[in-house]
Design an enzyme around this catalytic site. Structure first.
Site, short mmCIF file in Angstrom:
data_model
loop_
_atom_site.label_atom_id
_atom_site.label_comp_id
_atom_site.label_asym_id
_atom_site.label_seq_id
_atom_site.Cartn_x
_atom_site.Cartn_y
_atom_site.Cartn_z
CG HIS A 1 2.29 -2.47 0.61
ND1 HIS A 1 1.48 -3.05 0.78
CD2 HIS A 1 2.22 -1.17 0.38
CE1 HIS A 1 0.24 -2.61 1.03
NE2 HIS A 1 1.04 -1.05 1.33
CG HIS B 1 3.91 3.27 0.83
ND1 HIS B 1 3.18 3.77 0.01
CD2 HIS B 1 3.18 2.79 1.68
CE1 HIS B 1 2.22 3.33 -0.33
NE2 HIS B 1 1.98 2.72 1.05
P1 AMP Z 1 -1.32 1.33 1.21
O1 AMP Z 1 -2.78 1.88 1.60
O2 AMP Z 1 0.04 1.48 2.31
O3 AMP Z 1 -1.93 -0.35 0.86
O4 AMP Z 1 -1.01 1.33 -0.49
C1 AMP Z 1 -1.59 0.78 -1.88
C2 AMP Z 1 -0.43 1.74 -2.36
O5 AMP Z 1 -0.26 0.68 -4.18
C3 AMP Z 1 -0.93 2.38 -3.12
O6 AMP Z 1 -0.01 3.92 -3.07
C4 AMP Z 1 -1.31 2.49 -4.68
O7 AMP Z 1 -1.30 3.96 -5.42
C5 AMP Z 1 -0.35 1.08 -4.51
N1 AMP Z 1 -1.60 0.32 -5.69
C6 AMP Z 1 -1.99 -0.14 -6.32
N2 AMP Z 1 -1.96 -0.96 -7.20
C7 AMP Z 1 -0.90 -0.87 -7.45
C8 AMP Z 1 -0.34 -1.35 -9.00
N3 AMP Z 1 -0.62 -2.57 -9.75
N4 AMP Z 1 0.87 -1.45 -9.83
C9 AMP Z 1 1.76 -0.17 -8.38
N5 AMP Z 1 1.54 0.43 -7.52
C10 AMP Z 1 0.17 -0.16 -7.09
#
Ligand code: AMP
Length: 118
Positions: A95, A97
């Site tokens: 993903h 951000h």
């Molecule tokens: P990363 O550390 O780059 O893997 O970021 C994962 C991101 O996913 C974090 O910023 C979380 O807040 C976000 N996240 C995890 N679960 C969900 C969810 N169900 N809906 C929206 N965001 C999520």
């Protein structure tokens, strides 16, 4: 199935911004900026290291459309991806951000941290 695959399948709800056949964009559940979105391929790809050039290339206009839809295409925004353990990746589904809505600072680590890592 990973949490983002469950979102793609509709098993977990999300606050959707934009969707295409291949990609999905939704609000991050734990926002760290006035605008904090996640942009994912619907296909499960673990991280950037596993992304194909074709999928990456197809993702570009989708991200640009998201930026336009959020009104930050001209004001600016930050795109970032955390890759693997040292990169701080928590969800093992590639993903970006997309952060914006304010002038973002650049403070992932202090100069002291940098020296310790050298
Ligand atoms: P990363 O550390 O780059 O893997 O970021 C994962 C991101 O996913 C974090 O910023 C979380 O807040 C976000 N996240 C995890 N679960 C969900 C969810 N169900 N809906 C929206 N965001 C999520």
């Amino acid at each position: 199935m990973c949490v983002f695959c469950k979102i793609v399948e509709g098993e977990i709800p999300c606050n959707k911004i934009l969707e295409s056949d291949e990609f999905l964009c939704f609000h991050d559940a734990n926002p760290r900026a006035p605008i904090h979105l996640l942009i994912i391929p619907k296909k499960h790809v673990e991280n950037f290291q596993e992304m194909s050039p074709e999928l990456m290339s197809a993702m570009t206009p989708f991200i640009q459309e998201v930026a336009k839809k959020m009104g930050v295409d001209l004001s600016g925004y930050r795109l970032l991806t955390n890759n693997g353990e040292d990169g701080g990746q928590e969800v093992p589904h590639f993903h970006f951000h997309l952060l914006g809505g304010t002038k973002l600072s650049w403070s992932h680590f202090t100069p002291d941290d940098t020296h310790k890592a050298l």
